[in-house]
Design a protein around this motif. Structure first.
Motif, PDB file in Angstrom:
ATOM      1  N   LYS A  39     -22.987  -1.357 160.098  1.00  0.00           N
ATOM      2  CA  LYS A  39     -21.838  -0.857 159.337  1.00  0.00           C
ATOM      3  C   LYS A  39     -22.234   0.445 158.651  1.00  0.00           C
ATOM      4  O   LYS A  39     -23.325   0.552 158.099  1.00  0.00           O
ATOM      5  CB  LYS A  39     -21.408  -1.857 158.263  1.00  0.00           C
ATOM      6  N   MET A  40     -21.302   1.401 158.662  1.00  0.00           N
ATOM      7  CA  MET A  40     -21.512   2.669 157.963  1.00  0.00           C
ATOM      8  C   MET A  40     -20.283   2.953 157.115  1.00  0.00           C
ATOM      9  O   MET A  40     -19.159   2.642 157.521  1.00  0.00           O
ATOM     10  CB  MET A  40     -21.663   3.840 158.941  1.00  0.00           C
ATOM     11  N   SER A  41     -20.510   3.550 155.960  1.00  0.00           N
ATOM     12  CA  SER A  41     -19.394   3.981 155.128  1.00  0.00           C
ATOM     13  C   SER A  41     -19.841   5.167 154.298  1.00  0.00           C
ATOM     14  O   SER A  41     -21.039   5.453 154.191  1.00  0.00           O
ATOM     15  CB  SER A  41     -18.921   2.842 154.223  1.00  0.00           C
ATOM     16  N   ARG A  58     -27.547  -3.165 158.068  1.00  0.00           N
ATOM     17  CA  ARG A  58     -27.758  -4.019 159.229  1.00  0.00           C
ATOM     18  C   ARG A  58     -28.624  -5.159 158.739  1.00  0.00           C
ATOM     19  O   ARG A  58     -29.827  -5.000 158.525  1.00  0.00           O
ATOM     20  CB  ARG A  58     -28.450  -3.259 160.350  1.00  0.00           C
ATOM     21  N   GLY A  59     -27.997  -6.295 158.506  1.00  0.00           N
ATOM     22  CA  GLY A  59     -28.721  -7.428 157.935  1.00  0.00           C
ATOM     23  C   GLY A  59     -29.272  -7.063 156.569  1.00  0.00           C
ATOM     24  O   GLY A  59     -28.539  -6.611 155.695  1.00  0.00           O
ATOM     25  N   ASP A  60     -30.581  -7.220 156.383  1.00  0.00           N
ATOM     26  CA  ASP A  60     -31.222  -6.874 155.112  1.00  0.00           C
ATOM     27  C   ASP A  60     -31.600  -5.402 155.022  1.00  0.00           C
ATOM     28  O   ASP A  60     -32.025  -4.931 153.971  1.00  0.00           O
ATOM     29  CB  ASP A  60     -32.489  -7.723 154.917  1.00  0.00           C
ATOM     30  N   THR A 111     -21.241   7.738 166.258  1.00  0.00           N
ATOM     31  CA  THR A 111     -22.453   8.533 166.451  1.00  0.00           C
ATOM     32  C   THR A 111     -23.454   8.344 165.311  1.00  0.00           C
ATOM     33  O   THR A 111     -24.634   8.079 165.554  1.00  0.00           O
ATOM     34  CB  THR A 111     -22.096  10.023 166.612  1.00  0.00           C
ATOM     35  N   VAL A 112     -23.002   8.494 164.071  1.00  0.00           N
ATOM     36  CA  VAL A 112     -23.913   8.365 162.923  1.00  0.00           C
ATOM     37  C   VAL A 112     -24.452   6.943 162.840  1.00  0.00           C
ATOM     38  O   VAL A 112     -25.661   6.734 162.670  1.00  0.00           O
ATOM     39  CB  VAL A 112     -23.206   8.780 161.614  1.00  0.00           C
ATOM     40  N   ARG A 113     -23.586   5.977 162.981  1.00  0.00           N
ATOM     41  CA  ARG A 113     -24.006   4.564 162.911  1.00  0.00           C
ATOM     42  C   ARG A 113     -25.076   4.266 163.965  1.00  0.00           C
ATOM     43  O   ARG A 113     -26.105   3.670 163.669  1.00  0.00           O
ATOM     44  CB  ARG A 113     -22.785   3.660 163.095  1.00  0.00           C
TER      45      ARG A 113
END
Length: 177
Positions: free
Chosen positions: A101-103, A70-72, A92-94
């Motif tokens: 962003k989640m990966s 998330r940004g920096d 949910t995790v994000r």
């Protein structure tokens, strides 16, 4: 009939630290009820493991490492769900981690950061400060089988004991139909 213990020879983890990855051995005191069993490294992946060792899939929990931005800001976290479930990483995790962003984290990065091997990643002995998000079904499952940090062992521990690990948070993480 498949069960949590299957047909493995389980031994107290505290007496057999040589069977797990070094960070897992160092953190064994955090899960005093944990037991460890040696397995064929070629059978470490969940489906092959459960079939070969007569372990019920609903008594097996998978640990995946995710990375968010998330940004920096960035975060790396572990996510635990039963082998029969999939984690809701994108919603949910994000949201729980406050990321845009989640990966799934890259295998090489995960192995370097944890000193554990893919197919054996476990919440026991993860780096300090990492959130460990555990699905409520894992905690309620009773004894669950998790990785040993290496492909050649598995650990059986009560799911509720995993919830006591530093950084652990229990919430509904699994995608439900």
């Amino acid at each position: 009939m498949p069960s949590a213990e299957g047909n493995l020879d389980w031994k107290p983890l505290s007496d057999h630290p040589h069977l797990v990855a070094p960070p897992v051995a160092a953190a064994a005191r955090l899960v005093p009820g944990a037991r460890v069993a040696e397995i064929d490294p070629e059978l470490a992946d969940t489906a092959a493991f459960c079939e070969a060792y007569d372990v019920a899939e609903e008594a097996s929990a998978n640990c995946v490492v995710v990375a968010g931005r998330r940004g920096d800001e960035s975060v790396t976290a572990a996510v635990m769900v039963l082998a029969t479930d999939k984690a809701d990483v994108n919603k949910t995790v994000r949201k729980e981690l406050g990321m845009r962003k989640m990966s799934f984290a890259a295998q090489e990065d995960t192995e370097a950061a944890t000193d554990m091997r893919q197919g054996g990643i476990t919440p026991i002995g993860l780096p300090d400060g990492w959130p460990i998000l555990i699905d409520e079904a894992v905690v309620a499952a009773g004894p669950v089988v998790v990785g040993g940090g290496v492909r050649g062992s598995k650990i059986i521990v009560d799911g509720a004991e995993l919830a006591t690990l530093p950084g652990a948070r229990v919430l509904p993480l699994a995608l439900r139909d």
